[in-house]
Design a protein around this motif. Structure first.
Motif, PDB file in Angstrom:
ATOM      1  N   PRO A 186      17.787   3.119  10.397  1.00  0.00           N
ATOM      2  CA  PRO A 186      19.187   2.795  10.448  1.00  0.00           C
ATOM      3  C   PRO A 186      20.117   3.734   9.347  1.00  0.00           C
ATOM      4  O   PRO A 186      21.311   4.178   9.827  1.00  0.00           O
ATOM      5  CB  PRO A 186      19.212   1.409   9.916  1.00  0.00           C
ATOM      6  CG  PRO A 186      17.870   0.799  10.321  1.00  0.00           C
ATOM      7  CD  PRO A 186      16.866   1.823  10.203  1.00  0.00           C
ATOM      8  N   SER A 187      19.448   3.985   8.391  1.00  0.00           N
ATOM      9  CA  SER A 187      20.040   4.811   7.562  1.00  0.00           C
ATOM     10  C   SER A 187      20.424   6.078   7.923  1.00  0.00           C
ATOM     11  O   SER A 187      21.441   6.691   7.413  1.00  0.00           O
ATOM     12  CB  SER A 187      19.333   4.713   6.032  1.00  0.00           C
ATOM     13  OG  SER A 187      18.222   5.214   6.195  1.00  0.00           O
ATOM     14  N   ALA A 188      19.481   6.692   8.717  1.00  0.00           N
ATOM     15  CA  ALA A 188      19.859   8.113   9.207  1.00  0.00           C
ATOM     16  C   ALA A 188      21.033   8.038   9.951  1.00  0.00           C
ATOM     17  O   ALA A 188      21.724   9.139  10.207  1.00  0.00           O
ATOM     18  CB  ALA A 188      18.566   8.414   9.961  1.00  0.00           C
ATOM     19  N   VAL A 189      21.109   6.911  10.881  1.00  0.00           N
ATOM     20  CA  VAL A 189      22.253   6.888  11.748  1.00  0.00           C
ATOM     21  C   VAL A 189      23.570   6.823  11.021  1.00  0.00           C
ATOM     22  O   VAL A 189      24.531   7.498  11.083  1.00  0.00           O
ATOM     23  CB  VAL A 189      22.220   5.478  12.623  1.00  0.00           C
ATOM     24  CG1 VAL A 189      23.423   5.423  13.715  1.00  0.00           C
ATOM     25  CG2 VAL A 189      20.984   5.538  13.422  1.00  0.00           C
ATOM     26  N   ILE A 190      23.517   5.803  10.016  1.00  0.00           N
ATOM     27  CA  ILE A 190      24.837   5.960   9.105  1.00  0.00           C
ATOM     28  C   ILE A 190      24.768   7.195   8.444  1.00  0.00           C
ATOM     29  O   ILE A 190      26.288   7.652   8.305  1.00  0.00           O
ATOM     30  CB  ILE A 190      24.669   4.795   8.144  1.00  0.00           C
ATOM     31  CG1 ILE A 190      24.427   3.543   8.771  1.00  0.00           C
ATOM     32  CG2 ILE A 190      25.763   4.864   6.995  1.00  0.00           C
ATOM     33  CD1 ILE A 190      24.092   2.247   7.863  1.00  0.00           C
ATOM     34  N   GLU A 191      24.006   8.099   8.072  1.00  0.00           N
ATOM     35  CA  GLU A 191      24.006   9.280   7.450  1.00  0.00           C
ATOM     36  C   GLU A 191      25.077  10.269   8.388  1.00  0.00           C
ATOM     37  O   GLU A 191      25.760  11.137   7.919  1.00  0.00           O
ATOM     38  CB  GLU A 191      22.903   9.634   6.920  1.00  0.00           C
ATOM     39  CG  GLU A 191      22.775  11.032   5.983  1.00  0.00           C
ATOM     40  CD  GLU A 191      23.739  11.035   4.791  1.00  0.00           C
ATOM     41  OE1 GLU A 191      24.228  10.205   4.471  1.00  0.00           O
ATOM     42  OE2 GLU A 191      24.139  12.271   4.313  1.00  0.00           O
ATOM     43  N   THR A 192      24.627  10.104   9.509  1.00  0.00           N
ATOM     44  CA  THR A 192      25.052  11.053  10.389  1.00  0.00           C
ATOM     45  C   THR A 192      26.567  10.797  10.833  1.00  0.00           C
ATOM     46  O   THR A 192      27.149  11.533  10.818  1.00  0.00           O
ATOM     47  CB  THR A 192      24.414  10.828  11.999  1.00  0.00           C
ATOM     48  OG1 THR A 192      22.979  11.298  11.744  1.00  0.00           O
ATOM     49  CG2 THR A 192      24.723  12.109  12.732  1.00  0.00           C
ATOM     50  N   VAL A 193      26.732   9.564  10.747  1.00  0.00           N
ATOM     51  CA  VAL A 193      28.103   9.176  10.950  1.00  0.00           C
ATOM     52  C   VAL A 193      28.997   9.562   9.639  1.00  0.00           C
ATOM     53  O   VAL A 193      30.149  10.097   9.823  1.00  0.00           O
ATOM     54  CB  VAL A 193      28.293   7.528  11.132  1.00  0.00           C
ATOM     55  CG1 VAL A 193      29.831   7.371  11.122  1.00  0.00           C
ATOM     56  CG2 VAL A 193      27.717   7.321  12.568  1.00  0.00           C
ATOM     57  N   ARG A 194      28.646   9.472   8.558  1.00  0.00           N
ATOM     58  CA  ARG A 194      29.293   9.641   7.314  1.00  0.00           C
ATOM     59  C   ARG A 194      29.404  11.413   7.405  1.00  0.00           C
ATOM     60  O   ARG A 194      30.322  11.563   6.840  1.00  0.00           O
ATOM     61  CB  ARG A 194      28.330   9.126   5.969  1.00  0.00           C
ATOM     62  CG  ARG A 194      29.176   9.310   4.874  1.00  0.00           C
ATOM     63  CD  ARG A 194      28.219   9.148   3.835  1.00  0.00           C
ATOM     64  NE  ARG A 194      27.310  10.265   3.533  1.00  0.00           N
ATOM     65  CZ  ARG A 194      27.583  11.369   3.122  1.00  0.00           C
ATOM     66  NH1 ARG A 194      28.818  11.808   2.814  1.00  0.00           N
ATOM     67  NH2 ARG A 194      26.469  12.465   3.146  1.00  0.00           N
ATOM     68  N   GLY A 248      22.487  -3.815  11.113  1.00  0.00           N
ATOM     69  CA  GLY A 248      21.701  -4.960  11.048  1.00  0.00           C
ATOM     70  C   GLY A 248      22.420  -5.984  11.560  1.00  0.00           C
ATOM     71  O   GLY A 248      22.149  -7.219  11.126  1.00  0.00           O
ATOM     72  N   ALA A 249      23.112  -5.944  12.630  1.00  0.00           N
ATOM     73  CA  ALA A 249      23.906  -7.075  13.318  1.00  0.00           C
ATOM     74  C   ALA A 249      23.197  -7.575  14.346  1.00  0.00           C
ATOM     75  O   ALA A 249      22.629  -6.755  15.224  1.00  0.00           O
ATOM     76  CB  ALA A 249      25.275  -6.750  13.435  1.00  0.00           C
ATOM     77  N   GLN A 250      23.254  -8.746  14.867  1.00  0.00           N
ATOM     78  CA  GLN A 250      22.819  -9.358  15.851  1.00  0.00           C
ATOM     79  C   GLN A 250      23.664  -9.770  17.021  1.00  0.00           C
ATOM     80  O   GLN A 250      23.562 -10.088  18.258  1.00  0.00           O
ATOM     81  CB  GLN A 250      21.761 -10.679  15.628  1.00  0.00           C
ATOM     82  CG  GLN A 250      20.774 -10.484  14.584  1.00  0.00           C
ATOM     83  CD  GLN A 250      21.237 -10.303  13.341  1.00  0.00           C
ATOM     84  OE1 GLN A 250      22.250 -10.989  12.896  1.00  0.00           O
ATOM     85  NE2 GLN A 250      20.529  -9.406  12.244  1.00  0.00           N
ATOM     86  N   GLN A 251      25.083 -10.006  16.503  1.00  0.00           N
ATOM     87  CA  GLN A 251      25.857 -10.592  17.293  1.00  0.00           C
ATOM     88  C   GLN A 251      27.255  -9.860  17.328  1.00  0.00           C
ATOM     89  O   GLN A 251      27.727  -9.120  16.230  1.00  0.00           O
ATOM     90  CB  GLN A 251      26.613 -12.107  16.630  1.00  0.00           C
ATOM     91  CG  GLN A 251      27.547 -12.666  17.512  1.00  0.00           C
ATOM     92  CD  GLN A 251      26.973 -13.027  19.035  1.00  0.00           C
ATOM     93  OE1 GLN A 251      26.060 -13.412  18.967  1.00  0.00           O
ATOM     94  NE2 GLN A 251      27.994 -12.522  19.961  1.00  0.00           N
TER      95      GLN A 251
END
Lengths: 496, 243
Positions: free
Chosen positions: A122-130, A198-201
């Protein structure tokens, strides 16, 4: 179905009779979303060829599809309206059948979600977006990566992702275009965001005025669940993410995030002061990520291209008003306004000239013709006293009285004020009264200075973004078109 | 308990962490005007009178306007409570309140004991620079003991909150939107027809104007009693009755 005839049956072409053509046709036709230049609609496409089925003046459409096709006119791919676009968010819009998940899957839908789930970082995805520098496309331009990181860092096992699809600005229909034309891109973007934070809904808060978008989203959500792209154990992983559709009840203010949260919870849609921000205390008190439709729509393209090839990204605009060709277009971020409103749209109608371009709806302002070389990006537009906004772009020619325009937007804000705080509830009424007084040639110099000072008070003292930005159309026209106001004062003087 | 130090109008004030700016200022005897705020009820930041200029928070130097009733004090904050900009906002807000209703003090039950009237004096509103709107509003006299005059209502929602949060009856709410907003009882029924009403009168006690009143009251006879609510809330919170 590769070279099958594609017919746009989204809202605009539908209103021009596309569905009637479909009923009077024997040949296989794929129904698709928006093809771009709505003013030429109904539109059809065959391969790379774009066809306008619009009947000539004094003639009527059809009655059969064959008859309409026989009289159709090709819109060349070399036309600036098409050529200067860069379609990332809308890449599959007008290509795929929005009601058919197989068609979307064959064109690459959910591949980025699968890749992200397989990499399980997940943190790699956020890093790409950032690193991409993507900013919220809903109007305020908050850095998306930062927002995602904040929600991801919140403690707690339960989190929520919300898509703000309450597109309410007059003249804005970019989000509707994506939802009607390619809902799976939005769902994929949301699922990737949910994995990253980390969301489910998930919730999509869509306005009731978009019945076709609602219908197509419902179909798409159900199909994605059936095919394992939403729901429990997405694509065989441990990740679960369900999306619920929430339909608004007609209040513009519910596009404001805290009001939107209240509305999702089933409460009266009124804003509350922030902090606490939704990232900390959102839907049902859970950490909540709220992004706009187009922001989520950017995510699959961004991950597919990578940060370098994605570059500055794009912005989708809905172009309306006094132009020769209007519709939806997606251009590279930083395209000069002049390219959009003159080159791509063909400029003002013959014999007239562009006076201003209104961006950002009731929260935005006007760019005068003299500043048309401004590139469209968040900071350049802000420096001019307007905002990028969600993407509604209304072109105004020299027949427009800017005081009239300001009064229109103030009347809109007055109507849509929730009434919670007094500066917005009552201030917008007083502002409209002052503008009407000027327009009815009863105003004087004191009214003009009162108008200005009340604008500042309403902007400073209101509780939420609606009230804080409601005076912007007045302040912006006062700044760039003060002569329109002074002329009305002179006419009032003559009348006295 | 940790403490933070902030500066209000060039005066250093130390308060426990979590204190709002309004509480901090009042502890230091610095008055900040309020209308919708009432100790004992949740804060909604709707009247905007308690806006203050805040700088030095979150590393931001440029002063921001924040509602003191909902803003928590943090270390190193600098707060200004009475700048010319704030005074202009407060006067305009009071003018907006007066012009959107029908406030005729001379024939009002709350004349002389009205928080709105006192606020007009406090902000120096000797006349309204904005035109009066004279809206067409109703009076609900369907309740046996109390009345509601919408002409005098400023939509502070104290009645809504006290009935929901303290009495637990939730008789009141806000209906419609924008300029058409009004306090409604039940599902928009006459007050007297709402069975949930316990006739406790807390809404009348906390109403800052003459909008909610005892039917027996005539000119100048209505006094608000927010201290009754505060005594009750204190008793419930601390399990100790000291009225």
């Amino acid at each position: 179905m590769g070279d099958c005839l594609r017919l746009c049956t989204a809202a605009s072409c539908r209103s021009r009779g596309a569905l009637a053509l479909l009923e009077n046709s024997d040949r296989p036709v794929k129904q698709v979303g928006c093809l771009g230049p709505c003013s030429e609609g109904p539109l059809a496409a065959m391969g790379d060829q774009l066809l306008s089925l619009q009947p000539a003046e004094n003639e009527s459409l059809g009655p059969t599809l064959e008859a309409a096709l026989a009289k159709s006119r090709e819109i060349s791919a070399e036309e600036p309206f098409l050529k200067l676009q860069r379609r990332l968010v809308l890449a599959r819009c007008g290509v795929v059948d929005p009601g058919c998940i197989h068609d979307a899957l064959s064109q690459g839908a959910y591949q980025q979600l699968q890749a992200v789930l397989a990499a399980d970082d997940p943190s790699a995805v956020i890093e790409t977006v950032r690193r991409s520098g993507l900013r919220g496309r809903g109007g305020a331009g908050y850095p998306t990566g930062l927002k995602w990181a904040t929600v991801a860092a919140m403690p707690g096992a339960h989190k929520v992702v919300v898509c703000n699809a309450d597109e309410g600005d007059p003249g804005a229909f970019m989000d509707r275009t994506l939802m009607e034309g390619d809902p799976h891109t939005l769902l994929e973007g949301m699922a990737i965001a949910a994995f990253a934070v980390g969301a489910q809904q998930g919730y999509i808060y869509v306005r009731a005025e978009y019945p076709l978008a609602i219908e197509r989203l419902r179909t798409a959500i159900a199909a994605a669940e059936t095919h394992g792209w939403l729901g429990t154990a997405i694509s065989g992983s441990r990740i679960s993410f369900a999306i619920e559709l929430r339909v608004g009840a007609g209040a513009y203010v519910c596009g404001e995030e805290t009001a939107l949260i209240h509305s999702i919870e089933g409460r009266r849609g009124v804003p509350r002061p922030r902090p606490p921000y939704p990232a900390e205390h959102g839907v049902f008190g859970l950490p909540t990520l709220i992004n706009n439709v187009e922001t989520f729509g950017n995510i699959p393209a961004l991950l597919h291209l990578g940060v370098e090839a994605y570059g500055e990204g794009t912005k989708v605009f809905s172009l309306t008003g006094h132009v020769q060709r209007s519709g939806v277009l997606e251009v590279p971020m930083g395209t000069p306004l002049r390219t959009i409103v003159e080159t791509m749209s063909g400029g003002a109608p013959p014999g007239r000239s562009i006076k201003a371009v209104q961006t950002g709806g009731p929260s935005g302002g006007c760019v005068p013709a003299s500043a048309l070389d401004t590139p469209v990006d968040y900071d350049s537009l802000k420096a001019l006293g307007t905002i990028m906004g969600s993407g509604g772009m209304v072109v105004l020619d020299d027949t427009t009285n800017m005081v009239d325009l300001a009064a229109f937007f103030i009347a809109f804000s007055r109507e849509e004020s929730c009434g919670k705080c007094i500066p917005c509830r009552s201030g917008t009424v007083q502002l409209e009264m002052l503008l009407r007084k000027l327009l009815e040639r009863r105003g004087n110099a004191a009214d003009l200075s009162q108008l200005e000072s009340l604008c500042h008070t309403v902007a400073d003292a209101s509780l939420c973004g609606l009230g804080q930005s409601a005076p912007k159309p007045v302040l912006s026209t006062l700044r760039h078109f003060r002569s329109d106001y002074l002329e009305l004062l002179q006419l009032a003087e003559v009348a006295r | 308990m940790s403490v933070c130090t902030l500066r209000i109008n060039e005066r250093d004030v130390a308060v426990p962490t979590g204190t709002t700016l309004l509480e901090a200022a009042r502890q230091a005897s610095i008055p900040i005007p309020t209308l919708c705020f009432l100790e004992g009820l949740s804060a909604v930041a709707a009247c905007r009178l308690c806006l203050v200029e805040v700088s030095g928070a979150d590393g931001r130097e440029e002063p921001r306007l924040l509602a003191a009733c909902v803003t928590t004090a943090t270390e190193g904050m600098r707060v200004q409570t009475h700048t010319p900009r704030l005074q202009e906002i407060r006067r305009t807000v009071v003018e907006l309140l007066f012009t959107e209703g029908n406030h005729v003090c001379a024939i009002c039950v709350a004349n002389g004991h009205c928080e709105l009237q006192n606020m007009a004096v406090e902000v120096g509103m000797d006349h309204s620079r904005l035109p009066y709107r004279f809206p067409d509003r109703r009076v609900d006299l369907s309740h046996a003991q109390f009345g509601l005059d919408h002409n005098r209502c400023i939509l502070c929602t104290r009645c809504v909150r006290v009935c929901d949060e303290v009495e637990g009856a939730h008789v009141w709410d806000v209906g419609w939107r924008g300029e058409h907003c009004q306090i409604i009882s039940g599902l928009g029924e006459p007050w007297g027809a709402v069975e949930a009403c316990t006739h406790c009168g807390k809404c009348v006690d906390v109403c800052p104007t003459g909008a909610l009143f005892h039917k027996a009251d005539t000119n100048e006879e209505k006094h608000g009693h927010p201290e009754r609510l505060q005594a009750l809330v204190h008793a419930r919170t601390h399990q100790e009755w000291s009225p």
